[in-house]
Design a protein around this motif. Structure first.
Motif, mmCIF file in Angstrom:
data_model
loop_
_atom_site.group_PDB
_atom_site.id
_atom_site.type_symbol
_atom_site.label_atom_id
_atom_site.label_comp_id
_atom_site.label_asym_id
_atom_site.label_seq_id
_atom_site.Cartn_x
_atom_site.Cartn_y
_atom_site.Cartn_z
ATOM 1 N N ALA A 105 0.834 -1.209 0.000
ATOM 2 C CA ALA A 105 0.000 0.000 0.000
ATOM 3 C C ALA A 105 0.863 1.250 0.000
ATOM 4 C CB ALA A 105 -0.934 -0.009 1.209
ATOM 5 N N ARG A 106 2.016 1.152 0.656
ATOM 6 C CA ARG A 106 2.940 2.288 0.766
ATOM 7 C C ARG A 106 4.355 1.714 0.750
ATOM 8 N NH1 ARG A 106 1.184 5.495 5.736
ATOM 9 N NH2 ARG A 106 2.062 3.734 6.851
ATOM 10 N N TRP A 107 5.237 2.317 -0.023
ATOM 11 C CA TRP A 107 6.572 1.746 -0.164
ATOM 12 C C TRP A 107 7.595 2.853 -0.396
ATOM 13 C CZ3 TRP A 107 9.109 2.004 -5.076
ATOM 14 C CH2 TRP A 107 8.313 2.555 -6.100
ATOM 15 N N GLY A 108 8.862 2.515 -0.209
ATOM 16 C CA GLY A 108 9.885 3.524 -0.428
ATOM 17 C C GLY A 108 11.192 3.153 0.227
ATOM 18 N N SER A 109 11.897 4.165 0.738
ATOM 19 C CA SER A 109 13.248 3.935 1.237
ATOM 20 C C SER A 109 13.605 4.931 2.315
ATOM 21 C CB SER A 109 14.265 4.031 0.093
ATOM 22 O OG SER A 109 14.212 5.322 -0.499
ATOM 23 N N ILE A 110 14.651 4.606 3.029
ATOM 24 C CA ILE A 110 15.247 5.492 4.010
ATOM 25 C C ILE A 110 16.689 5.735 3.591
ATOM 26 C CG2 ILE A 110 15.915 5.757 6.435
ATOM 27 C CD1 ILE A 110 13.549 3.847 7.088
ATOM 28 N N CYS A 111 17.069 7.007 3.566
ATOM 29 C CA CYS A 111 18.433 7.400 3.245
ATOM 30 C C CYS A 111 18.845 6.860 1.866
ATOM 31 C CB CYS A 111 19.367 6.929 4.352
ATOM 32 S SG CYS A 111 20.982 7.714 4.358
ATOM 33 N N SER A 112 19.990 6.200 1.772
ATOM 34 C CA SER A 112 20.515 5.745 0.475
ATOM 35 C C SER A 112 19.842 4.481 -0.037
ATOM 36 C CB SER A 112 22.026 5.513 0.577
ATOM 37 O OG SER A 112 22.319 4.556 1.578
ATOM 38 N N GLY A 113 18.880 3.946 0.702
ATOM 39 C CA GLY A 113 18.155 2.766 0.215
ATOM 40 C C GLY A 113 17.476 2.998 -1.116
ATOM 41 N N VAL A 114 17.247 4.270 -1.487
ATOM 42 C CA VAL A 114 16.609 4.585 -2.769
ATOM 43 C C VAL A 114 17.469 4.140 -3.947
ATOM 44 C CG1 VAL A 114 17.582 6.921 -3.003
ATOM 45 C CG2 VAL A 114 15.336 6.397 -3.987
ATOM 46 N N PHE A 115 18.777 3.997 -3.763
ATOM 47 C CA PHE A 115 19.629 3.509 -4.848
ATOM 48 C C PHE A 115 19.207 2.111 -5.289
ATOM 49 C CE2 PHE A 115 22.341 6.975 -3.642
ATOM 50 C CZ PHE A 115 23.140 7.243 -4.745
ATOM 51 N N ILE A 116 18.800 1.287 -4.349
ATOM 52 C CA ILE A 116 18.372 -0.073 -4.693
ATOM 53 C C ILE A 116 17.079 -0.029 -5.500
ATOM 54 C CG2 ILE A 116 17.683 -2.299 -3.742
ATOM 55 C CD1 ILE A 116 19.508 -1.703 -1.351
ATOM 56 N N LEU A 117 16.157 0.839 -5.106
ATOM 57 C CA LEU A 117 14.925 1.000 -5.874
ATOM 58 C C LEU A 117 15.227 1.540 -7.277
ATOM 59 C CD1 LEU A 117 12.635 2.634 -3.144
ATOM 60 C CD2 LEU A 117 12.686 0.227 -3.862
ATOM 61 N N ASP A 150 16.753 18.859 -1.376
ATOM 62 C CA ASP A 150 16.527 19.767 -0.251
ATOM 63 C C ASP A 150 15.651 19.168 0.841
ATOM 64 O OD1 ASP A 150 16.909 22.351 0.942
ATOM 65 O OD2 ASP A 150 14.827 22.777 0.472
ATOM 66 N N SER A 151 14.621 18.429 0.479
ATOM 67 C CA SER A 151 13.602 18.032 1.454
ATOM 68 C C SER A 151 14.066 16.925 2.387
ATOM 69 C CB SER A 151 12.341 17.568 0.726
ATOM 70 O OG SER A 151 11.776 18.607 -0.034
ATOM 71 N N LEU A 152 13.498 16.922 3.584
ATOM 72 C CA LEU A 152 13.773 15.859 4.547
ATOM 73 C C LEU A 152 13.174 14.539 4.087
ATOM 74 C CD1 LEU A 152 13.150 17.544 8.012
ATOM 75 C CD2 LEU A 152 15.311 17.218 6.818
ATOM 76 N N TYR A 153 11.989 14.592 3.545
ATOM 77 C CA TYR A 153 11.386 13.410 2.941
ATOM 78 C C TYR A 153 10.422 13.869 1.856
ATOM 79 C CZ TYR A 153 7.540 14.386 6.228
ATOM 80 O OH TYR A 153 6.537 14.994 6.942
ATOM 81 N N VAL A 154 10.144 12.971 0.921
ATOM 82 C CA VAL A 154 9.308 13.290 -0.228
ATOM 83 C C VAL A 154 8.219 12.230 -0.349
ATOM 84 C CG1 VAL A 154 9.241 13.418 -2.750
ATOM 85 C CG2 VAL A 154 11.118 14.510 -1.498
ATOM 86 N N VAL A 155 6.997 12.678 -0.564
ATOM 87 C CA VAL A 155 5.873 11.768 -0.807
ATOM 88 C C VAL A 155 5.410 11.963 -2.244
ATOM 89 C CG1 VAL A 155 3.578 11.053 -0.070
ATOM 90 C CG2 VAL A 155 5.190 12.010 1.608
ATOM 91 N N ASP A 156 5.515 10.923 -3.042
ATOM 92 C CA ASP A 156 5.107 10.955 -4.441
ATOM 93 C C ASP A 156 4.104 9.822 -4.640
ATOM 94 O OD1 ASP A 156 4.784 10.913 -7.179
ATOM 95 O OD2 ASP A 156 6.911 11.027 -7.656
ATOM 96 N N GLY A 157 2.831 10.116 -4.418
ATOM 97 C CA GLY A 157 1.826 9.064 -4.460
ATOM 98 C C GLY A 157 2.033 8.102 -3.303
ATOM 99 N N SER A 158 2.148 6.819 -3.596
ATOM 100 C CA SER A 158 2.387 5.819 -2.549
ATOM 101 C C SER A 158 3.873 5.638 -2.260
ATOM 102 C CB SER A 158 1.785 4.470 -2.975
ATOM 103 O OG SER A 158 2.372 4.023 -4.184
ATOM 104 N N LEU A 159 4.731 6.367 -2.994
ATOM 105 C CA LEU A 159 6.177 6.281 -2.805
ATOM 106 C C LEU A 159 6.643 7.306 -1.768
ATOM 107 C CD1 LEU A 159 9.044 5.333 -3.654
ATOM 108 C CD2 LEU A 159 8.942 7.079 -5.470
ATOM 109 N N TRP A 160 7.308 6.826 -0.720
ATOM 110 C CA TRP A 160 7.846 7.677 0.341
ATOM 111 C C TRP A 160 9.357 7.456 0.416
ATOM 112 C CZ3 TRP A 160 4.895 10.061 4.635
ATOM 113 C CH2 TRP A 160 3.510 10.020 4.433
#
Length: 321
Positions: A105-117, A150-160
């Protein structure tokens, strides 16, 4: 139960799990019911014990054993460069991760984990956050990804996606506020002795931290003083006198130390404080007085010039969030 699944791998950053994990478990305590709202699980490519970068070992489930539709929130944690590269190249991790992301329902990453995505093509065309030191490498390696530096966190639809390390706590609090309301999120933040629940639009570096990191003595102390005296006149004569320097000497040394003029720094500090006050629903007049940008018309002009929207609109968008 809303299942929170953290995806880890050898060498992962333990705080990316323990920080958000404490937030979600804190929400369960704040609710006070017998049945917890959040369930927290850890998954990895092969299951079993997985060592973190600090040597702490966690027990995990195999990622391909988890049913995708049962996952409420899926978060890939970060790491330093070498363990992150190994995880990105791990053929046992990618398929299971992509499957869970597609069903969560909601998915994403913390810190550099976005590289894997990003390596899996899951965030192409999406706006994401990551640690400030990784923004440029991420944008260069994956040009289809829109990196918000710049942002601390970003919400793009269900992607956090969150920025560096502790911002995973801020993002988790925002998730709780959406799931259970701002009151519960506030109780969790208070229990964890957090200074404030930081909104996603806030920069990874406050102007105070940026300037203090770059400034030579005595400007570190002066910058801290400015932050506590935003209501006062903070022109060059007043600041130069505070620093014990001639005005021209002060101006030159301040720019050399911080990279900005005193006037620019003071306005940035005032506007940064104004955003936090507006997000609490305060009136424009009250905010203008508290940050030293009165009358309100002067405050509105400076705010709109810097952020591209009126302070009233900003308050309407963020107050109570």
């Amino acid at each position: 139960m809303h299942r929170i699944v953290f995806v880890v791998y050898p060498g992962f950053e333990i705080l990316d799990v323990s920080g958000p994990g404490a937030v979600f478990s804190g929400a369960n305590r704040a609710l006070g019911g017998a049945d917890p709202f959040y369930g927290i699980e850890l998954a990895s490519a092969r299951g079993g014990p997985v060592p973190s970068s600090s040597g702490i070992v966690v027990d995990t489930q195999r990622i391909d054993a988890l049913p995708a539709q049962a996952v409420g929130t899926l978060l890939v944690v970060g790491a330093e460069r070498e363990p992150l590269l190994r995880a990105m190249a791990d053929p046992a991790l990618g398929p299971g991760l992509a499957r869970l992301a597609g069903g969560a329902a909601r998915w994403g990453s913390i810190c550099s984990g976005v590289f894997i995505l990003a390596a899996l093509g899951l965030v192409d065309g999406r706006r994401v956050a990551t640690h400030w030191d990784a923004c440029m490498p991420l944008a260069k390696a994956f040009p289809k990804v829109e990196v918000d530096a710049d942002s601390l966190y970003v919400v793009d639809g269900s992607l956090w996606t969150s920025a560096g390390v502790t911002t995973g706590i801020d993002m988790s609090l925002a998730m709780i506020a959406g799931d259970l309301g701002a009151t519960i999120a506030g109780e969790v933040a208070k229990r964890l002795v957090l200074y404030a629940r930081r909104p996603g639009y806030q920069s990874q570096f406050s102007p105070v931290l940026q300037a203090q990191a770059r400034a030579d003595s005595p400007f570190g102390d002066l910058i801290a003083w400015i932050q506590d005296h935003l209501q006062e006149p903070l022109d060059v004569p007043a600041l130069a006198a505070r620093a014990g320097l001639a005005e021209r000497t002060f101006h030159r040394k301040f720019v050399a130390a911080t990279g900005v003029t005193p006037a620019r720094y003071v306005e940035t500090a005032r506007l940064d404080a104004a955003r936090m006050l507006l997000s609490r629903g305060l009136s424009l007049k009250s905010v203008a007085v508290q940050v030293g940008l009165f009358p309100a018309a002067r405050f509105a002009d400076a705010f709109e010039r810097r952020f591209g929207m009126s302070p009233r609109l900003f308050r309407d968008m963020h107050a109570g969030g």
